[in-house]
Scaffold this motif. Sequence first.
Motif, PDB file in Angstrom:
ATOM      1  N   SER A  82     -37.177 -23.093  -8.056  1.00  0.00           N
ATOM      2  CA  SER A  82     -38.291 -22.393  -7.402  1.00  0.00           C
ATOM      3  C   SER A  82     -38.692 -21.212  -8.268  1.00  0.00           C
ATOM      4  CB  SER A  82     -37.880 -21.913  -6.005  1.00  0.00           C
ATOM      5  OG  SER A  82     -37.469 -23.014  -5.210  1.00  0.00           O
ATOM      6  N   TYR A  83     -39.966 -21.146  -8.599  1.00  0.00           N
ATOM      7  CA  TYR A  83     -40.471 -20.138  -9.516  1.00  0.00           C
ATOM      8  C   TYR A  83     -41.634 -19.400  -8.871  1.00  0.00           C
ATOM      9  CZ  TYR A  83     -37.934 -23.341 -12.523  1.00  0.00           C
ATOM     10  OH  TYR A  83     -36.977 -24.143 -13.061  1.00  0.00           O
ATOM     11  N   HIS A  84     -42.119 -18.415  -9.564  1.00  0.00           N
ATOM     12  CA  HIS A  84     -43.266 -17.666  -9.057  1.00  0.00           C
ATOM     13  C   HIS A  84     -44.498 -18.566  -9.062  1.00  0.00           C
ATOM     14  CE1 HIS A  84     -45.769 -14.218  -8.153  1.00  0.00           C
ATOM     15  NE2 HIS A  84     -46.564 -14.545  -9.159  1.00  0.00           N
ATOM     16  N   SER A  85     -44.996 -18.910  -7.900  1.00  0.00           N
ATOM     17  CA  SER A  85     -46.220 -19.679  -7.692  1.00  0.00           C
ATOM     18  C   SER A  85     -46.042 -21.189  -7.785  1.00  0.00           C
ATOM     19  CB  SER A  85     -47.340 -19.252  -8.661  1.00  0.00           C
ATOM     20  OG  SER A  85     -47.677 -17.904  -8.470  1.00  0.00           O
ATOM     21  N   SER A 145     -39.329 -14.978 -16.976  1.00  0.00           N
ATOM     22  CA  SER A 145     -39.989 -14.930 -15.676  1.00  0.00           C
ATOM     23  C   SER A 145     -38.944 -15.098 -14.576  1.00  0.00           C
ATOM     24  CB  SER A 145     -41.040 -16.032 -15.565  1.00  0.00           C
ATOM     25  OG  SER A 145     -40.436 -17.290 -15.726  1.00  0.00           O
ATOM     26  N   PRO A 146     -39.145 -14.501 -13.387  1.00  0.00           N
ATOM     27  CA  PRO A 146     -38.144 -14.600 -12.312  1.00  0.00           C
ATOM     28  C   PRO A 146     -38.007 -16.020 -11.812  1.00  0.00           C
ATOM     29  CG  PRO A 146     -40.171 -13.634 -11.493  1.00  0.00           C
ATOM     30  CD  PRO A 146     -40.319 -13.722 -12.981  1.00  0.00           C
ATOM     31  N   ALA A 202     -43.896 -15.809  -3.904  1.00  0.00           N
ATOM     32  CA  ALA A 202     -42.682 -15.364  -4.578  1.00  0.00           C
ATOM     33  C   ALA A 202     -41.685 -16.513  -4.660  1.00  0.00           C
ATOM     34  CB  ALA A 202     -42.068 -14.190  -3.815  1.00  0.00           C
ATOM     35  N   PRO A 203     -40.752 -16.468  -5.631  1.00  0.00           N
ATOM     36  CA  PRO A 203     -39.762 -17.547  -5.754  1.00  0.00           C
ATOM     37  C   PRO A 203     -38.976 -17.796  -4.475  1.00  0.00           C
ATOM     38  CG  PRO A 203     -39.725 -16.169  -7.701  1.00  0.00           C
ATOM     39  CD  PRO A 203     -40.636 -15.492  -6.719  1.00  0.00           C
ATOM     40  N   GLU A 204     -38.590 -16.709  -3.766  1.00  0.00           N
ATOM     41  CA  GLU A 204     -37.829 -16.886  -2.532  1.00  0.00           C
ATOM     42  C   GLU A 204     -38.652 -17.609  -1.473  1.00  0.00           C
ATOM     43  OE1 GLU A 204     -38.191 -14.124  -4.192  1.00  0.00           O
ATOM     44  OE2 GLU A 204     -36.180 -13.688  -4.946  1.00  0.00           O
ATOM     45  N   GLN A 205     -39.949 -17.287  -1.405  1.00  0.00           N
ATOM     46  CA  GLN A 205     -40.826 -17.933  -0.435  1.00  0.00           C
ATOM     47  C   GLN A 205     -41.036 -19.405  -0.783  1.00  0.00           C
ATOM     48  OE1 GLN A 205     -44.653 -16.041  -0.160  1.00  0.00           O
ATOM     49  NE2 GLN A 205     -45.129 -16.931   1.839  1.00  0.00           N
ATOM     50  N   SER A 226     -43.093 -24.845  -7.517  1.00  0.00           N
ATOM     51  CA  SER A 226     -41.771 -25.441  -7.336  1.00  0.00           C
ATOM     52  C   SER A 226     -41.697 -26.707  -8.175  1.00  0.00           C
ATOM     53  CB  SER A 226     -41.538 -25.789  -5.865  1.00  0.00           C
ATOM     54  OG  SER A 226     -40.382 -26.598  -5.697  1.00  0.00           O
ATOM     55  N   THR A 252     -35.666 -18.503  -8.828  1.00  0.00           N
ATOM     56  CA  THR A 252     -34.621 -18.769  -7.848  1.00  0.00           C
ATOM     57  C   THR A 252     -34.355 -20.254  -7.868  1.00  0.00           C
ATOM     58  OG1 THR A 252     -35.281 -16.926  -6.462  1.00  0.00           O
ATOM     59  CG2 THR A 252     -34.012 -18.682  -5.422  1.00  0.00           C
TER      60      THR A 252
END
Length: 660
Positions: A85-88, A613-614, A56-59, A90, A616
């Motif tokens: 930071s994106y899904h899957s 797309s989500p 996940a973006p936060e991770q 950085s 962070t």
Amino acid sequence: MNWLSRKLFLQTLFARLLLGLFLLSGVLSYNTMVRENYPDLEIPKALITVSWPGAAPEQVEKEVTKPLEDEIRSVKGLKTFASGSYHSYSMVAVEFEADMPVAEALQRLRAKVDKAESQFPSEADIDKPEIEEMSVADMPVISLVLHGNVDDLILTDVAKRLESQFETIPTVKKVTLGGMREKSLHIRLKPYKLRELGISPLLVRDRLQAANQDMAWGEFEGSESTFTLYLAGRFDSVEKLKKLPITRLDENRPVRLGEIADVSLRLDREKSRNYFSLDHGEFTRGITLDITKRPGEDTFAVIGAAERLADQVVRSDTWPQGLQLTKVTDDGELIELAFEDISGSMYQAVIIVFVVLMFLLTWREALIAGIALPVTLLATLAGMAVLGYTLSSTVLVGMVLALGLLVDVYILVMEGMHDGLYVRKQSFSQAALSTVKTFLLPATAGQLTTILAMVPLMLVGGIPGKFIRILPMTITISLLVSLLVAFLVCIPLSRYLLEKDSDRSREPLIDRLSMKYRGQLTDWLLVAVLKNRITAISWVAGAFGLFVLSLLAAGQLPVMMFSESDDRKIGVAIQLGPDATLEQAQQVADKAGAYLREQPWIEKNIAYVGEKSPVTSSSLNEALLPSKAYNQVGFTAILVPRKDRDRISFEALFEFQTAM
């Protein structure tokens, strides 16, 4: 008259050798220099990408991006950086000081990235960070679109195959695919089977990760040589994966993956769509292929190799029926247009100089000066090639600017020869030496003064300074070459036209006119301008006032570092709200596409429908991160006008906005 003066200014051997050298080196440089629209300069920028599938973006922000930021911020010579930071995955964009060598900057950056990599979670499946150098040459030189009414799976397979084939061209750096649905392996577990057999989903995951990897098995020492053993354990087909043993039951029966899960290779969830329309035809699904050249490669050579390969692939027997590969745009068209415009300016300058000198002096002096201009430009190209510059539109613009500065020295030299031969009735040798003695030092001082005026431009720092520096460098070489051509080529070789002129006994028309009106001009100046002190001061004050007004007027002009690019592509975007879905964006695309298809000035139309797309972001800077990091909700169209429409009026785009 000493020996050196006679050899340089009176005899033609050295002048002919110098002329031949300038012409030969200039023509060779023009034919061999790398041609491109924008100069291929080394820019100390880099993009760091780290992939972490499924995170996940936060991770990603906490475990990957933060360690990278902590290490990168201490790199010597760092100017600024931005991260997302994106899904899957950085992304971190880094910019160094402009005067830092690119090789040194990348070496320091790799050391910091390796140190940050050691802080990544060891149990996570994080790929090794990729560091990509960013440069001006990263812009695509040719764009193709793969389109047709075929299944999306066929479209994806052919696009991936084309990507691999185009990247085999030695001059191609990379191929970027746009609007493609990725294909991946999907495993859907059967809950009732897991409960029935008492198998945990975590066991299935661990078994898959352990089995799907390659291994080194050491070495085998034979009698004569040593062999490296390697186990290729990654799965290469769906059927083999289905047969993977997960566990064994009490009766020693193996439970395979195909028994407890549905395994299939299919396209991922649709996040964006690409459509293409040619000559007002119906929109068809498509995938864009943007081809980027390697630094230092000739743009036309890359475009030619890509077009030949595309034609070869389309004509092959394996090409799917109903699928087309169409060129959208290429930089070759832009370079040719820029070169034609600038070459036209050069031709006009040569003609104007010839006409002016023919009117003010004679056709012989005009012909000598007219020929000297292209010789100077060819020699300038040779000088730029020796310094390692490419043949870009920036170099040609610098040569056009230099034309207005270097033409003065030719006019000065030809005026000196004319005055000596036709007014003072000297011999050719006397006129030539008199011209050199009278005008060599003033002409040299004038050219050097202009060159010194270019020094502030050469001292401009940062990345803009690297672009701007090309202009004063081109002008400087042109001015220095013009001195050599004027005194070492024009004066000696003018012997062939001026020495045996049968009309020298007759005073030219321009001399008779100047003698006639010289007295009238002198009388007017004495009566109207220099009549008394007050009148003279008034004229000076008026001239100074006009100068001040011109400065004030110039201050009202808009100021920009670089003018907008005159590209043949026009972008139109419609952004929807943050909660919009792909289907809502499709409705907007249908309406906009129907309107654009009706416009007669559009030849090609690529429509993009994207879903957000989500993301962070920490210290995110949109100006540094590439556009692929922002998938805005809505519709975007790239329009290519017909070649007979060089400019598109704002009224046409305003009508589109009104229609929407």
